[in-house]
Write an enzyme that holds these catalytic residues in place. Structure first.
Site, PDB file in Angstrom:
ATOM      1  N   CYS A 284       0.190   1.720  -1.545  1.00 21.40           N
ATOM      2  CA  CYS A 284       0.285   2.375  -3.067  1.00 21.40           C
ATOM      3  C   CYS A 284      -1.140   1.779  -3.556  1.00 21.40           C
ATOM      4  O   CYS A 284      -1.774   2.523  -4.401  1.00 21.40           O
ATOM      5  CB  CYS A 284       1.587   1.484  -3.395  1.00 21.40           C
ATOM      6  SG  CYS A 284       3.093   1.296  -2.872  1.00 21.40           S
TER       7      CYS A 284
HETATM    8  C1  BEZ Z   1       2.685   0.555   1.045  1.00 21.27           C
HETATM    9  O1  BEZ Z   1       2.990   0.965   0.223  1.00 21.27           O
HETATM   10  O2  BEZ Z   1       2.193   0.428   1.661  1.00 21.27           O
HETATM   11  C2  BEZ Z   1       4.760   0.172   0.730  1.00 21.27           C
HETATM   12  C3  BEZ Z   1       5.195   0.294  -0.114  1.00 21.27           C
HETATM   13  C4  BEZ Z   1       7.006   0.007  -0.492  1.00 21.27           C
HETATM   14  C5  BEZ Z   1       7.066  -0.802   0.720  1.00 21.27           C
HETATM   15  C6  BEZ Z   1       6.716  -1.115   1.813  1.00 21.27           C
HETATM   16  C7  BEZ Z   1       5.000  -0.658   2.301  1.00 21.27           C
END
Ligand code: BEZ
Length: 217
Positions: A45
């Site tokens: 994200c």
């Molecule tokens: C990520 O964006 O890396 C992520 C999002 C939700 C859970 C785990 C990782």
């Protein structure tokens, strides 16, 4: 039922990192890109939001506003923005919606399938998937795409799709695979050869139903 292309998107009032907004009012006469993400302070994200921040000038050039959303609260969004800015090396000017009661996630159908199974919902299921909604100034859905948690989106493709949507809307044409601004468009089959010649001058006929032309300057 999930949103379909040409549906007017749900309107809502929500808290964001930049204050309270009413979604349709916030869109105004612009194009809008609503993109959801599962969780603040997570690696994929952070790279995605950094990519959106780096494209700030490109969204502005196209008259498009961008807005993120997750199920985290305003305070988390504000703190996380500082990480996004460090990663991007630029300010993250767009608001992030705090959808803590999942109202917007549900209205746009952004939750994973398991969430909808009675009795199977867990806290992890309340995390939105990676969706993108491109919305026109008429508040209608023009395009949507959904990626799973593990795959970061390609925001250059979101930008390219926005270019294609704006070009096809403004010129009543279609665009071929992998099209980019300046490349030949597809002449609609409803336009006969004579009318096509008048409108575009020269054009290429690959098949009677597939004709390409440069847009007039
Ligand atoms: C990520 O964006 O890396 C992520 C999002 C939700 C859970 C785990 C990782």
């Amino acid at each position: 039922m999930s949103l379909r292309i040409n549906d007017v998107v749900p309107d809502f009032t929500a808290e964001t990192s930049e204050g309270t907004i009413n979604f349709h009012e916030w869109i105004g006469d612009s194009w809008a890109i609503l993109f959801s993400h599962p969780k603040d302070f997570t690696p994929v994200c952070t790279t995605e939001f950094g990519a959106v921040a780096r494209l700030d000038d490109e969204w502005t050039k196209r008259g498009a506003k961008v807005i993120g959303i997750s199920v985290d609260g305003v305070e988390d969004h504000k703190k996380w923005k500082s990480d996004i800015e460090t990663y991007a090396g630029l300010p993250a000017k767009f608001p992030i919606i705090a959808d803590t009661d999942l109202a917007v996630s549900k209205a746009f159908d952004m939750l994973p399938a398991e969430y909808y199974l009675p009795g199977n919902a867990t806290p992890a299921d309340s995390q939105t998937v990676r969706s993108v909604f491109i919305i026109g100034p008429d508040k209608k859905l023009k395009l949507s795409m959904t990626y799973p948690m593990t795959v970061g989106r390609n925001f250059a493709e979101v930008l390219r799709a926005l270019d294609a949507l704006q070009t096809s809307t403004a010129n009543t044409v279609a665009t071929p695979a992998d099209w980019k601004v300046g490349e030949p468009i597809i002449i609609p089959t409803s336009v006969n050869d004579e009318a096509a010649k008048e409108k575009y001058g020269e054009f290429e006929t690959i098949f009677p139903y597939l004709r390409k032309a440069k847009l007039p300057a």
